[in-house]
Design a protein around this motif. Sequence first.
Motif, PDB file in Angstrom:
ATOM      1  N   MET A  72       0.874  -1.170   0.000  1.00 47.74           N
ATOM      2  CA  MET A  72       0.000   0.000   0.000  1.00 47.74           C
ATOM      3  C   MET A  72       0.917   1.228   0.000  1.00 47.74           C
ATOM      4  SD  MET A  72      -1.992   2.352   1.625  1.00 47.74           S
ATOM      5  CE  MET A  72      -1.953   2.240   3.394  1.00 47.74           C
ATOM      6  N   MET A  74       0.676   4.284   0.351  1.00 49.87           N
ATOM      7  CA  MET A  74       0.544   5.388   1.314  1.00 49.87           C
ATOM      8  C   MET A  74       1.166   5.043   2.666  1.00 49.87           C
ATOM      9  SD  MET A  74      -3.288   6.715   0.340  1.00 49.87           S
ATOM     10  CE  MET A  74      -3.608   7.187   2.003  1.00 49.87           C
ATOM     11  N   GLY A  96      -0.945  -0.727  -4.482  1.00 44.99           N
ATOM     12  CA  GLY A  96      -2.192   0.025  -4.516  1.00 44.99           C
ATOM     13  C   GLY A  96      -2.021   1.371  -3.845  1.00 44.99           C
ATOM     14  N   ALA A  97      -2.994   2.257  -4.079  1.00 47.91           N
ATOM     15  CA  ALA A  97      -3.065   3.551  -3.413  1.00 47.91           C
ATOM     16  C   ALA A  97      -1.868   4.449  -3.705  1.00 47.91           C
ATOM     17  CB  ALA A  97      -3.258   3.365  -1.902  1.00 47.91           C
ATOM     18  N   GLY A  98      -1.302   4.329  -4.901  1.00 41.67           N
ATOM     19  CA  GLY A  98      -0.216   5.236  -5.269  1.00 41.67           C
ATOM     20  C   GLY A  98       0.701   4.663  -6.328  1.00 41.67           C
ATOM     21  N   TRP A  99       1.757   5.428  -6.602  1.00 43.91           N
ATOM     22  CA  TRP A  99       2.669   5.161  -7.722  1.00 43.91           C
ATOM     23  C   TRP A  99       3.850   4.301  -7.262  1.00 43.91           C
ATOM     24  CZ3 TRP A  99       3.263   4.655 -12.547  1.00 43.91           C
ATOM     25  CH2 TRP A  99       4.479   4.856 -13.179  1.00 43.91           C
ATOM     26  N   VAL A 117      -2.196  -2.362  -9.000  1.00 42.47           N
ATOM     27  CA  VAL A 117      -3.630  -2.067  -9.082  1.00 42.47           C
ATOM     28  C   VAL A 117      -3.733  -0.612  -9.526  1.00 42.47           C
ATOM     29  CG1 VAL A 117      -5.829  -1.982  -7.829  1.00 42.47           C
ATOM     30  CG2 VAL A 117      -4.111  -3.702  -7.222  1.00 42.47           C
ATOM     31  N   PRO A 119      -6.243   2.747 -11.229  1.00 40.70           N
ATOM     32  CA  PRO A 119      -7.611   3.249 -11.366  1.00 40.70           C
ATOM     33  C   PRO A 119      -7.882   3.987 -12.684  1.00 40.70           C
ATOM     34  CG  PRO A 119      -6.309   4.812 -10.110  1.00 40.70           C
ATOM     35  CD  PRO A 119      -5.355   3.764 -10.617  1.00 40.70           C
ATOM     36  N   ILE A 123      -2.373   5.706 -15.785  1.00 42.75           N
ATOM     37  CA  ILE A 123      -1.498   5.034 -14.806  1.00 42.75           C
ATOM     38  C   ILE A 123      -1.186   3.611 -15.282  1.00 42.75           C
ATOM     39  CG2 ILE A 123      -1.250   4.328 -12.382  1.00 42.75           C
ATOM     40  CD1 ILE A 123      -3.006   6.714 -11.607  1.00 42.75           C
ATOM     41  N   GLU A 138      -9.047  -1.580 -11.314  1.00 43.70           N
ATOM     42  CA  GLU A 138     -10.031  -1.620 -10.226  1.00 43.70           C
ATOM     43  C   GLU A 138     -11.049  -0.494 -10.347  1.00 43.70           C
ATOM     44  OE1 GLU A 138      -9.089  -2.516  -5.802  1.00 43.70           O
ATOM     45  OE2 GLU A 138      -9.480  -0.378  -5.908  1.00 43.70           O
ATOM     46  N   GLY A 144     -12.731  -0.111   0.111  1.00 40.55           N
ATOM     47  CA  GLY A 144     -11.472   0.543   0.457  1.00 40.55           C
ATOM     48  C   GLY A 144     -11.218   1.759  -0.412  1.00 40.55           C
ATOM     49  N   HIS A 145      -9.939   2.035  -0.646  1.00 40.98           N
ATOM     50  CA  HIS A 145      -9.506   3.221  -1.393  1.00 40.98           C
ATOM     51  C   HIS A 145      -9.819   3.022  -2.878  1.00 40.98           C
ATOM     52  CE1 HIS A 145      -7.151   6.601  -2.588  1.00 40.98           C
ATOM     53  NE2 HIS A 145      -6.198   5.881  -3.142  1.00 40.98           N
ATOM     54  N   HIS A 228      -8.307  10.808  -0.779  1.00 42.12           N
ATOM     55  CA  HIS A 228      -8.361   9.348  -0.917  1.00 42.12           C
ATOM     56  C   HIS A 228      -9.712   8.802  -0.466  1.00 42.12           C
ATOM     57  CE1 HIS A 228      -6.983   9.342   3.278  1.00 42.12           C
ATOM     58  NE2 HIS A 228      -5.959  10.073   2.886  1.00 42.12           N
ATOM     59  N   VAL A 230     -12.753   6.431   0.229  1.00 41.68           N
ATOM     60  CA  VAL A 230     -12.796   5.066   0.742  1.00 41.68           C
ATOM     61  C   VAL A 230     -14.246   4.585   0.787  1.00 41.68           C
ATOM     62  CG1 VAL A 230     -12.508   3.714   2.880  1.00 41.68           C
ATOM     63  CG2 VAL A 230     -10.641   5.196   2.090  1.00 41.68           C
TER      64      VAL A 230
HETATM   65  O1  TUI Z   1      -5.453   0.497  -2.658  1.00 40.18           O
HETATM   66  C1  TUI Z   1      -6.565   0.083  -2.846  1.00 40.18           C
HETATM   67  N1  TUI Z   1      -7.456  -0.095  -1.845  1.00 40.18           N
HETATM   68  C2  TUI Z   1      -7.216   0.214  -0.529  1.00 40.18           C
HETATM   69  S1  TUI Z   1      -5.779   0.813   0.121  1.00 40.18           S
HETATM   70  C3  TUI Z   1      -6.455   0.878   1.641  1.00 40.18           C
HETATM   71  S2  TUI Z   1      -5.599   1.444   3.026  1.00 40.18           S
HETATM   72  C4  TUI Z   1      -6.208   3.028   3.139  1.00 40.18           C
HETATM   73  N2  TUI Z   1      -6.953   3.283   4.190  1.00 40.18           N
HETATM   74  C5  TUI Z   1      -7.449   4.514   4.360  1.00 40.18           C
HETATM   75  C6  TUI Z   1      -7.223   5.507   3.435  1.00 40.18           C
HETATM   76  C7  TUI Z   1      -6.521   5.214   2.316  1.00 40.18           C
HETATM   77  C8  TUI Z   1      -5.990   3.955   2.148  1.00 40.18           C
HETATM   78  C9  TUI Z   1      -7.737   0.434   1.598  1.00 40.18           C
HETATM   79  N3  TUI Z   1      -8.126   0.065   0.390  1.00 40.18           N
HETATM   80  N4  TUI Z   1      -6.974  -0.245  -4.087  1.00 40.18           N
HETATM   81  C10 TUI Z   1      -6.130  -0.074  -5.219  1.00 40.18           C
HETATM   82  C11 TUI Z   1      -6.143   1.310  -5.694  1.00 40.18           C
HETATM   83  N5  TUI Z   1      -5.075   1.921  -6.117  1.00 40.18           N
HETATM   84  N6  TUI Z   1      -7.200   2.130  -5.758  1.00 40.18           N
HETATM   85  C12 TUI Z   1      -6.737   3.318  -6.271  1.00 40.18           C
HETATM   86  C13 TUI Z   1      -5.391   3.153  -6.499  1.00 40.18           C
HETATM   87  C14 TUI Z   1      -4.426   4.057  -7.049  1.00 40.18           C
HETATM   88  C15 TUI Z   1      -4.574   5.421  -6.912  1.00 40.18           C
HETATM   89  C16 TUI Z   1      -3.602   6.262  -7.442  1.00 40.18           C
HETATM   90  C17 TUI Z   1      -3.316   3.542  -7.699  1.00 40.18           C
HETATM   91  C18 TUI Z   1      -2.373   4.382  -8.231  1.00 40.18           C
HETATM   92  C19 TUI Z   1      -2.524   5.736  -8.093  1.00 40.18           C
HETATM   93  O2  TUI Z   1      -1.533   6.490  -8.616  1.00 40.18           O
HETATM   94  C20 TUI Z   1      -1.551   7.876  -8.387  1.00 40.18           C
HETATM   95  C21 TUI Z   1      -0.166   8.401  -8.613  1.00 40.18           C
HETATM   96  O3  TUI Z   1       0.426   8.745  -7.603  1.00 40.18           O
HETATM   97  O4  TUI Z   1       0.277   8.400  -9.755  1.00 40.18           O
END
Ligand code: TUI
Length: 315
Positions: A72, A74, A96-99, A117, A119, A123, A138, A144-145, A228, A230
Amino acid sequence: MIKSRLCELLGITYPIFQGGMAWVADAHLAATVSNAGGLGIIAAMNLDGEYLRGQIGLCRQLTDKPFGVNIMMMSPHVPEVAQVVAEEKVPVVTTGAGWPGPYMKAWLAAGIKVVPVIPSVAIAKRVVREGACAVVAEGCEAGGHIGELTTMTLVPQVVDAVEVPVLAAGGIADGRSLAAALMLGAEGVQCGTRFLTAEECTIPECYKDRVIQARDIDTVVTGRKLGHPVRALKNSYMMEFARREADSDITKEELEKFGTGALWRAARQGDMETGCVMAGQAAALVKDKLPARDIITGMFSEAETLLKDATKWLA
Ligand code: TUI
């Protein structure tokens, strides 16, 4: 049998990933899914390298099949856990949740298959350029996020944009949604919510019961103000988060603080009212607790029947 490039690429029988859900996806669940022929995934979530190394070791004791680790992006521990997966040479890393860019070279050099993963199309293209061997597209039906786009619109656009296999995620919990994902051009699926009620999933029974009781409109999205969003099941915590988010006097820092520990309270303490009960819209499709193996074989046999019967639409 439903087969795709992913089966050979990753050494799995069924092209299905179990999502790397924080406080849920441990070595026990991951090994069970891998032993059943899917790809089980351990969540590194926001814990440190020592925790992850222990989970990887435990998973290796429980299965000789390929498994993955989800990082993750973040998490404050990303540099450390990124190094642990490289040292341990885990078969697959999902992010997930970032680059994930800054870590990809080291993972690829360690022979790890990297499956981010993503969005959006942009990306997806960027991670493939960096060496991803597949992507999980996704949609915002997921728990989740989440990103902005639905699975229905995101998946075919990502399939058109990249040459590597695409897995669909968000809203997939039975044979029908699996078959539909394949029709969108996906070569596999990732399921999170469906595995929440697996018998081998170690969350409290009350969490599983909430998922089973959930109806179509029982999830809600908060956290847009923090950048972010959720998705989780509606309860007093989510309603209070939404109220505070709408209050212009409350700062982002105060809101972040309110969110800290909420998923842990739900998934580890069984606190269904002041915890964040993350689940996707597919919760309404989940009606039973089953062994993970039966979840997988049930989904694939249902999808196979539907696909064989799909010629009924042809005049
Ligand atoms: O990551 C997830 N689902 C998640 S992470 C998580 S933990 C969390 N808890 C509270 C707040 C935030 C996180 C709970 N569920 N799914 C995969 C996912 N990845 N969804 C969205 C993205 C994503 C978003 C931006 C992937 C890449 C991205 O890149 C942006 C960039 O920085 O270029």
